[in-house]
Enzyme design. Sequence first.
Site, mmCIF file in Angstrom:
data_model
loop_
_atom_site.group_PDB
_atom_site.id
_atom_site.type_symbol
_atom_site.label_atom_id
_atom_site.label_comp_id
_atom_site.label_asym_id
_atom_site.label_seq_id
_atom_site.Cartn_x
_atom_site.Cartn_y
_atom_site.Cartn_z
ATOM 1 N N HIS A 1 31.424 26.728 77.944
ATOM 2 C CA HIS A 1 32.777 26.869 78.481
ATOM 3 C C HIS A 1 33.646 27.782 77.623
ATOM 4 O O HIS A 1 34.821 27.976 77.912
ATOM 5 C CB HIS A 1 33.407 25.471 78.594
ATOM 6 C CG HIS A 1 34.616 25.397 79.453
ATOM 7 N ND1 HIS A 1 35.858 25.034 78.961
ATOM 8 C CD2 HIS A 1 34.806 25.635 80.776
ATOM 9 C CE1 HIS A 1 36.739 25.038 79.942
ATOM 10 N NE2 HIS A 1 36.138 25.403 81.054
ATOM 11 N N LYS B 1 35.423 31.062 75.865
ATOM 12 C CA LYS B 1 35.895 32.383 76.296
ATOM 13 C C LYS B 1 36.238 33.185 75.045
ATOM 14 O O LYS B 1 37.319 33.034 74.472
ATOM 15 C CB LYS B 1 37.128 32.291 77.200
ATOM 16 C CG LYS B 1 36.859 31.673 78.576
ATOM 17 C CD LYS B 1 37.068 30.201 78.595
ATOM 18 C CE LYS B 1 36.934 29.646 80.017
ATOM 19 N NZ LYS B 1 36.982 28.178 80.037
ATOM 20 N N ASP C 1 33.691 45.031 67.295
ATOM 21 C CA ASP C 1 33.493 45.752 66.020
ATOM 22 C C ASP C 1 33.912 44.976 64.774
ATOM 23 O O ASP C 1 34.253 45.602 63.771
ATOM 24 C CB ASP C 1 34.289 47.067 66.020
ATOM 25 C CG ASP C 1 33.732 48.086 66.999
ATOM 26 O OD1 ASP C 1 32.573 47.939 67.409
ATOM 27 O OD2 ASP C 1 34.467 49.021 67.354
ATOM 28 N N HIS D 1 46.039 26.043 83.906
ATOM 29 C CA HIS D 1 44.686 26.180 83.363
ATOM 30 C C HIS D 1 44.708 26.311 81.846
ATOM 31 O O HIS D 1 43.668 26.447 81.218
ATOM 32 C CB HIS D 1 43.996 27.404 83.989
ATOM 33 C CG HIS D 1 42.524 27.437 83.809
ATOM 34 N ND1 HIS D 1 41.888 28.271 82.902
ATOM 35 C CD2 HIS D 1 41.542 26.726 84.409
ATOM 36 C CE1 HIS D 1 40.590 28.089 82.971
ATOM 37 N NE2 HIS D 1 40.345 27.157 83.874
ATOM 38 N N LYS E 1 45.176 25.625 77.699
ATOM 39 C CA LYS E 1 44.728 24.621 76.737
ATOM 40 C C LYS E 1 45.370 24.960 75.389
ATOM 41 O O LYS E 1 44.734 25.517 74.498
ATOM 42 C CB LYS E 1 43.206 24.612 76.593
ATOM 43 C CG LYS E 1 42.432 24.496 77.928
ATOM 44 C CD LYS E 1 42.006 25.839 78.429
ATOM 45 C CE LYS E 1 41.042 25.790 79.604
ATOM 46 N NZ LYS E 1 41.328 24.956 80.705
ATOM 47 N N ASP F 1 55.524 20.691 65.183
ATOM 48 C CA ASP F 1 56.587 21.053 64.255
ATOM 49 C C ASP F 1 56.776 22.571 64.225
ATOM 50 O O ASP F 1 56.842 23.194 65.268
ATOM 51 C CB ASP F 1 56.299 20.462 62.873
ATOM 52 C CG ASP F 1 56.380 18.930 62.890
ATOM 53 O OD1 ASP F 1 56.970 18.374 63.838
ATOM 54 O OD2 ASP F 1 55.832 18.290 61.972
#
Length: 413
Positions: free
Chosen positions: A113, A115, A120, A290, A292, A297
């Site tokens: 899952h 991404k 380089d 979608h 996350k 603080d």
Amino acid sequence: MKCSWREGNKIQLLENGEQYYPAVFKAIGEAQERIILETFIWFEDNVGKQLHAALLAAAQRGVKAEVLLDGYGSPDLSDEFVNELTAAGVVFRYYDPRPRLFGMRTNVFRRMHRKIVVIDARIAFIGGLNYSSEHMSSYGPEAKQDYAVRLEGPIVEDILQFELENLPGQSAARRWWRRHHKAEENRQPGEAQVLLVWRDNEEHRDDIERHYLKMLTQAQREVIIANAYFFPGYRFLHALRKAARRGVRIKLIIQGEPDMPIVRVGARLLYNYLVKGGVQVFEYRRRPLHGKVALMDDHWATVGSSNLDPLSLSLNLEANVIIHDRHFNQTLRDNLNGIIAADCQQVDETMLPKRTWWNLTKSVLAFHFLRHFPALVGWLPAHTPRLTQVDPPAQPTMETQDRVETENTGVNP
């Protein structure tokens, strides 16, 4: 592999496809040596075709490009689409592909899952966006709200090492990197401290959740969490309420309309538990959430691929970065407070379901089913996930002059 905090990084928050895709495609266009790209979903739509064109151009100018797609999330790319990349030299792999059964995908559990993009050893991207037009506002009411970060600095070396550790056939590359690579002495383009954390099914099963729990324990003033699929374990829920009860302002942004009915039923139990414990719960109503992300603080934040649900916390391969940087923290806070003010509805006690025996029974059953779901999956026949590389298309035989003359005379060349 273990990572430690890296200092001197430059970090940029990217919101939705309008900011994310141009940044990724520009970096791919400027790549000189190597590109590694991992994603759960790659669709053959307008965004997917732009990524295809960028990778194809990079490979044609001699850049080594490797792609890892999840076999469940990206099952429908056409042979022509993939073969054009592999023919140009792109190494194209699927994570644990499985045949369909009666037209249905059967490989739903323990997915890749993450991404991640690495360019380089100079630039990296990590977040929650896949490669699909669904992440563009032009997609319409169903366009997704999501986040990623662009990274420069020493943390990129850790992300590259992580990728080299996980891709097959990279042992020689890892040895060469350790022997020859020396970090540039002054290559600290920013001031952010960044830590790469991930979840796998070996030594790092609970690393991401553990960092969340540590954050909730240390919070003094405010925590904001925006997460698409929020269904964590008992320890996490208890830590949220405990922080709220000691005076920490807890804001939780979740989907207003979950896409699975059982999640909606179970969430109602969480609403009762959290709202009555002092947690401010907000339903994001503008479009599907979608993202996350979270912050604490003035100095702690995280962005990545991990939801706070049983699949992400117990089964899937995930990756986040933890960030210590006041400027980034404020940027993310301003963004989240902005969507709370403009696009969210706060859940108060008047919106909580009545505590009838039937509602309570449904919620308890749904809650415990979802929480024990990973353990139930563990009873299924175990298998070792595999990476399947797509071979380049066979090249047609060239009709050379020598071949024509040989066939005409019957003489061996």
